[in-house]
Design an enzyme around this catalytic site. Structure first.
Site, PDB file in Angstrom:
ATOM      1  N   LYS A   1      30.949  34.797  46.901  1.00  0.00           N
ATOM      2  CA  LYS A   1      31.622  33.483  46.920  1.00  0.00           C
ATOM      3  C   LYS A   1      31.208  32.686  48.165  1.00  0.00           C
ATOM      4  O   LYS A   1      32.027  32.244  48.964  1.00  0.00           O
ATOM      5  CB  LYS A   1      33.133  33.640  46.821  1.00  0.00           C
ATOM      6  N   LYS A  37      29.013  43.917  39.016  1.00  0.00           N
ATOM      7  CA  LYS A  37      29.307  42.893  40.020  1.00  0.00           C
ATOM      8  C   LYS A  37      30.008  43.572  41.195  1.00  0.00           C
ATOM      9  O   LYS A  37      30.977  44.304  41.000  1.00  0.00           O
ATOM     10  CB  LYS A  37      30.208  41.805  39.419  1.00  0.00           C
ATOM     11  N   ASP A  88      28.963  39.192  44.357  1.00  0.00           N
ATOM     12  CA  ASP A  88      30.000  38.159  44.291  1.00  0.00           C
ATOM     13  C   ASP A  88      30.505  37.915  45.714  1.00  0.00           C
ATOM     14  O   ASP A  88      31.533  38.443  46.114  1.00  0.00           O
ATOM     15  CB  ASP A  88      31.120  38.651  43.364  1.00  0.00           C
ATOM     16  N   PRO A 126      25.078  24.533  54.793  1.00  0.00           N
ATOM     17  CA  PRO A 126      23.786  24.975  54.229  1.00  0.00           C
ATOM     18  C   PRO A 126      23.080  26.053  55.045  1.00  0.00           C
ATOM     19  O   PRO A 126      22.586  27.041  54.468  1.00  0.00           O
ATOM     20  CB  PRO A 126      22.980  23.673  54.174  1.00  0.00           C
ATOM     21  N   GLY A 157      41.498  41.038  30.496  1.00  0.00           N
ATOM     22  CA  GLY A 157      42.266  42.267  30.730  1.00  0.00           C
ATOM     23  C   GLY A 157      43.401  42.029  31.696  1.00  0.00           C
ATOM     24  O   GLY A 157      44.385  41.364  31.361  1.00  0.00           O
ATOM     25  N   GLY A 184      44.852  38.709  31.870  1.00  0.00           N
ATOM     26  CA  GLY A 184      45.416  38.191  30.619  1.00  0.00           C
ATOM     27  C   GLY A 184      44.426  37.545  29.659  1.00  0.00           C
ATOM     28  O   GLY A 184      44.800  37.196  28.546  1.00  0.00           O
ATOM     29  N   GLY A 185      43.175  37.361  30.073  1.00  0.00           N
ATOM     30  CA  GLY A 185      42.195  36.725  29.179  1.00  0.00           C
ATOM     31  C   GLY A 185      41.653  37.712  28.149  1.00  0.00           C
ATOM     32  O   GLY A 185      41.762  38.927  28.325  1.00  0.00           O
ATOM     33  N   SER A 186      41.076  37.178  27.072  1.00  0.00           N
ATOM     34  CA  SER A 186      40.500  38.045  26.032  1.00  0.00           C
ATOM     35  C   SER A 186      38.977  37.891  26.010  1.00  0.00           C
ATOM     36  O   SER A 186      38.446  36.772  26.095  1.00  0.00           O
ATOM     37  CB  SER A 186      41.127  37.698  24.672  1.00  0.00           C
TER      38      SER A 186
HETATM   39  P1  OMP Z   1      39.727  41.908  37.206  1.00  0.00           P
HETATM   40  O1  OMP Z   1      40.781  40.864  37.226  1.00  0.00           O
HETATM   41  O2  OMP Z   1      40.185  43.199  37.825  1.00  0.00           O
HETATM   42  O3  OMP Z   1      39.111  42.087  35.845  1.00  0.00           O
HETATM   43  O4  OMP Z   1      38.546  41.419  38.178  1.00  0.00           O
HETATM   44  C1  OMP Z   1      37.949  40.174  38.063  1.00  0.00           C
HETATM   45  C2  OMP Z   1      36.789  40.054  39.016  1.00  0.00           C
HETATM   46  O5  OMP Z   1      36.189  38.763  38.844  1.00  0.00           O
HETATM   47  C3  OMP Z   1      37.160  40.153  40.494  1.00  0.00           C
HETATM   48  O6  OMP Z   1      36.049  40.720  41.174  1.00  0.00           O
HETATM   49  C4  OMP Z   1      37.330  38.708  40.923  1.00  0.00           C
HETATM   50  O7  OMP Z   1      37.062  38.525  42.282  1.00  0.00           O
HETATM   51  C5  OMP Z   1      36.268  38.006  40.065  1.00  0.00           C
HETATM   52  N1  OMP Z   1      36.556  36.594  39.739  1.00  0.00           N
HETATM   53  C6  OMP Z   1      37.755  36.239  39.155  1.00  0.00           C
HETATM   54  O8  OMP Z   1      38.594  37.083  38.829  1.00  0.00           O
HETATM   55  N2  OMP Z   1      38.012  34.923  38.918  1.00  0.00           N
HETATM   56  C7  OMP Z   1      37.138  33.931  39.207  1.00  0.00           C
HETATM   57  O9  OMP Z   1      37.414  32.769  38.937  1.00  0.00           O
HETATM   58  C8  OMP Z   1      35.894  34.276  39.757  1.00  0.00           C
HETATM   59  C9  OMP Z   1      35.589  35.611  39.962  1.00  0.00           C
HETATM   60  C10 OMP Z   1      34.203  35.898  40.317  1.00  0.00           C
HETATM   61  O10 OMP Z   1      33.585  35.066  40.994  1.00  0.00           O
HETATM   62  O11 OMP Z   1      33.638  36.878  39.855  1.00  0.00           O
END
Ligand code: OMP
Length: 216
Positions: free
Chosen positions: A63, A35, A61, A68, A172, A175-177
């Site tokens: 966002k 991503k 990504d 439109p 990571g 904090g999520g698993s």
């Molecule tokens: P780490 O927190 O470093 O693992 O990165 C998480 C990645 O997922 C980053 O690129 C964020 O921009 C993305 N992300 C989120 O962390 N939370 C979300 O709710 C959505 C995204 C995303 O759209 O990928």
């Protein structure tokens, strides 16, 4: 488009092309997708998507969150590169998301953000998580993004989206698993810092992939 082997997506939020390619090479055997987000694309250019696609399918990504016609222009531009998917915001409304889906016309998987993973998502976005998941189904999107930091939200969103793909960030550093997100119904987890900040990104990615296996 994306294989479903390790169920791990690396978020390559580094800001140097060479480093991005180096890490992509190291984790290519383990991850199902890469991503890319603004930090990397703004620091380089969209050709990084083409370069990284040599290693794994690339999800942009971006966002996407506009009216439109602007959303369509963004998707059209991404279609000129070798991307396999794009992440768009649902909160801007059905017409904006529909514009992304119709412009992508099956050539790019569209993932709609539901509840985000950070604490601030609880202020506004979380209240609409399931509504946004329903929107993704209604417009024919390919999947949704749901928070690994709140597996209970992933479960609730799974009930709404049926067989749509759920990709789940927040593992990571946030904090999520990985195993909890997969058990809650995520198809893939997204991991950034835990992998790209590691001295051994390949080993770190394998460790997470092994954890995911135990959860299946
Ligand atoms: P780490 O927190 O470093 O693992 O990165 C998480 C990645 O997922 C980053 O690129 C964020 O921009 C993305 N992300 C989120 O962390 N939370 C979300 O709710 C959505 C995204 C995303 O759209 O990928």
């Amino acid at each position: 488009m994306m294989p479903k082997n390790s169920r791990l997506i690396v978020a390559l939020d580094v800001t140097e092309r060479d480093l991005a390619i180096k890490i992509a090479k190291k984790v290519a055997d383990t991850v199902d997708a890469i991503k890319v987000n603004y930090p990397l694309v703004l620091a380089t250019d969209l050709s990084i998507v083409d370069d990284l696609s040599d290693f794994a399918p690339v999800i942009c990504d971006f966002k996407v969150a506009d009216i439109p016609s602007t959303n369509s222009l963004i998707v059209k531009t991404v279609l000129k590169h070798k991307a396999s998917g794009i992440i768009v915001h649902g909160i801007v409304g059905k017409d904006s998301v529909e514009a992304c889906v119709s412009t992508a016309s099956g050539k790019l998987e569209v993932f709609v953000l539901t509840e985000m993973s950070h604490p601030g998502a609880l202020e506004y976005l979380a209240a609409f998580g399931e509504t946004l998941a329903r929107l993704a189904v209604d417009v024919g999107a390919d999947g949704v993004v749901a928070p690994a930091t709140r597996p209970e939200s992933v479960s609730a969103i799974r009930k709404v989206v049926g067989s749509l793909k759920i990709i789940s960030p927040g593992v990571g550093a946030q904090g999520g698993s990985a195993s909890a997100a997969i058990k809650a119904g995520a198809d893939y987890v997204i991991v950034g810092r835990q992998i790209y900040n590691s001295n051994e990104p390949d080993k770190e990615a394998k460790k997470i992939a092994d954890e995911i296996k135990t959860a299946l």
